[in-house]
Write a protein that holds these residues in place. Structure first.
Motif, PDB file in Angstrom:
ATOM      1  N   ASN A 142     -29.980  17.452 -62.423  1.00  0.00           N
ATOM      2  CA  ASN A 142     -29.537  16.063 -62.242  1.00  0.00           C
ATOM      3  C   ASN A 142     -30.660  15.191 -61.680  1.00  0.00           C
ATOM      4  N   PRO A 145     -33.752  13.603 -64.905  1.00  0.00           N
ATOM      5  CA  PRO A 145     -32.982  13.149 -66.072  1.00  0.00           C
ATOM      6  C   PRO A 145     -33.567  13.568 -67.417  1.00  0.00           C
ATOM      7  N   TYR A 205     -18.233  23.827 -62.130  1.00  0.00           N
ATOM      8  CA  TYR A 205     -17.799  22.647 -61.371  1.00  0.00           C
ATOM      9  C   TYR A 205     -16.429  22.902 -60.738  1.00  0.00           C
ATOM     10  N   ALA A 213     -18.695  13.647 -61.414  1.00  0.00           N
ATOM     11  CA  ALA A 213     -19.262  12.307 -61.186  1.00  0.00           C
ATOM     12  C   ALA A 213     -20.392  12.330 -60.176  1.00  0.00           C
ATOM     13  N   ARG A 214     -20.476  13.400 -59.388  1.00  0.00           N
ATOM     14  CA  ARG A 214     -21.550  13.507 -58.412  1.00  0.00           C
ATOM     15  C   ARG A 214     -22.911  13.678 -59.098  1.00  0.00           C
ATOM     16  N   TYR A 215     -22.879  14.106 -60.363  1.00  0.00           N
ATOM     17  CA  TYR A 215     -24.127  14.361 -61.101  1.00  0.00           C
ATOM     18  C   TYR A 215     -24.143  13.484 -62.351  1.00  0.00           C
ATOM     19  N   PRO A 216     -24.410  12.198 -62.190  1.00  0.00           N
ATOM     20  CA  PRO A 216     -24.278  11.247 -63.302  1.00  0.00           C
ATOM     21  C   PRO A 216     -25.280  11.449 -64.421  1.00  0.00           C
ATOM     22  N   ASN A 217     -26.382  12.147 -64.162  1.00  0.00           N
ATOM     23  CA  ASN A 217     -27.396  12.331 -65.207  1.00  0.00           C
ATOM     24  C   ASN A 217     -27.109  13.516 -66.120  1.00  0.00           C
ATOM     25  N   ASP A 219     -24.618  15.514 -68.729  1.00  0.00           N
ATOM     26  CA  ASP A 219     -23.496  15.343 -69.650  1.00  0.00           C
ATOM     27  C   ASP A 219     -22.465  16.429 -69.361  1.00  0.00           C
ATOM     28  N   THR A 220     -21.350  16.043 -68.758  1.00  0.00           N
ATOM     29  CA  THR A 220     -20.304  17.010 -68.392  1.00  0.00           C
ATOM     30  C   THR A 220     -19.110  16.955 -69.341  1.00  0.00           C
ATOM     31  N   SER A 221     -19.297  16.395 -70.540  1.00  0.00           N
ATOM     32  CA  SER A 221     -18.180  16.278 -71.481  1.00  0.00           C
ATOM     33  C   SER A 221     -17.688  17.652 -71.942  1.00  0.00           C
TER      34      SER A 221
END
Length: 350
Positions: A142, A145, A205, A213-217, A219-221
């Motif tokens: 994260n 990027p 997670y 959301a803590r790791y915005p960079n 892609d957690t889709s």
């Protein structure tokens, strides 16, 4: 059944086993047994759960696979000794790939619906006992990027080799290696789904209780899809399986890691392709704990599963060849018997 063209003469190039169409034909047929078992388990699972397949996507996929297989078998049956191995094994193998993928996705959901207790904390404990806590890895990616982007793209490469490998190996006349790859992949898929029944898990997670959301960079889709579908399976709210909407819900062993090893092994002998494939698939393995939310022990399990599946497939081929040599050696030499009979030294009795 008529022989595939070229099977009567031993291969002369350096990759002797790889270009043997007769060995490839036997392996191709052996793979049908595993596909049939998985298909039967899927049918049984659908009848014993509240799950059902969305008919249009599944039916269309089956129709495409059937069409490719029909053309391949028609060519083999009508051409006989003039069968073109490139045509048969390219169309036939791609047909088997499509059919296998259509079965294993829903089958993994049937396995998940059995509802054994989640093992996230057990898998996380194993990671930490090995000194491989996944949280620092996620945090590091994260914080970089550019690395997160590379890993996200690498993780999504699992699908393309399934069509690319048959084309590359057929064009380079590595028919038996292609079928060894297919057999090993089917074994790995079947075993992975069987294990996942008893070791279901959602992902790192969830186990770490970390909000993505803590790791915005990152892609957690992928993780979001796993979380949504596994929880819906377990509470019974997910009933219809849309083939093109399924998430990868098998955590241990990681089939992303297993497939990467299988892809590397399949393409390694092909000059100028093997090194590129190895680089890409190593990246895919590296992406698995971050983008796929896999525990690190999942990767270890997937890699070991791939190695074991390759060994099983190659051992089966060796057994086939040993059996054929034994049968040929024990068969009566009728030409010598005719000579002896003509000389009056032997009758033609068996």
């Amino acid at each position: 059944m008529t022989a595939v063209k070229g099977s009567a003469e031993p291969p002369r190039n350096s990759h002797k086993i790889d270009e043997d169409p007769q060995a490839a034909w036997q392996l191709f047929n052996a793979n049908w047994l595993i596909i049939a078992v998985m298909g039967s388990l899927l049918a049984l699972g659908l009848t014993s759960t509240n799950l059902r397949l969305e008919p249009i996507a599944f039916g269309t996929t089956l129709a495409i696979a059937a069409a490719l297989l029909a053309v391949a078998y028609h060519h083999r049956l009508t051409r006989g000794d003039r069968t073109d191995p490139k045509l048969f094994f390219s169309l036939g193998t791609i047909g088997q790939v499509i059919l296998t993928c259509a079965i294993v996705g829903p089958l993994s959901y049937v396995a998940g619906a059995i509802g054994y207790p989640l093992q996230d904390q057990a898998l996380l404990s194993v990671d930490r006992a090995l000194g491989l806590d996944p949280e620092p890895i996620i945090r590091y990616v994260n914080d970089h990027p550019w690395l997160a982007i590379i890993l996200s793209r690498a993780y999504g490469l699992i699908k393309w080799p399934l069509l690319g490998i048959p084309i590359v190996l057929v064009l380079t006349a590595r028919y038996a290696r292609l079928q060894l790859f297919m057999l090993a992949m089917s074994v790995a898929l079947a075993v992975a789904i069987a294990i996942s029944v008893f070791v279901p898990a959602i992902g790192t997670y969830y186990g770490l209780q970390l909000p993505p959301a803590r790791y915005p960079n990152i892609d957690t889709s992928v993780y979001a899809g796993q979380l949504r579908d596994i929880l819906a399976l377990r509470d019974g709210s997910l009933r219809e399986l849309g083939l093109f909407k399924l998430a990868g819900i098998v955590s241990f062993p990681s089939f992303h890691a297993a497939s990467a090893v299988l892809y590397m092994w399949a393409l390694w002998p092909v000059r100028a392709v093997g090194g590129i494939a190895a680089t890409i698939n190593i990246l895919m393995i590296a992406a698995t704990p971050v983008i796929g939310a896999h525990y690190l022990i999942d990767l270890v399990g997937g890699i070991l599963l791939a190695v074991a599946s390759i060994l099983a497939a190659t051992s089966y081929l060796k057994w086939l060849k040993r059996t054929q040599r034994t049968s040929a050696a024990s068969a009566p030499d009728w030409s010598q018997k005719l000579v002896n009979c003509a000389n009056g030294s032997q009758t033609l009795s068996p």
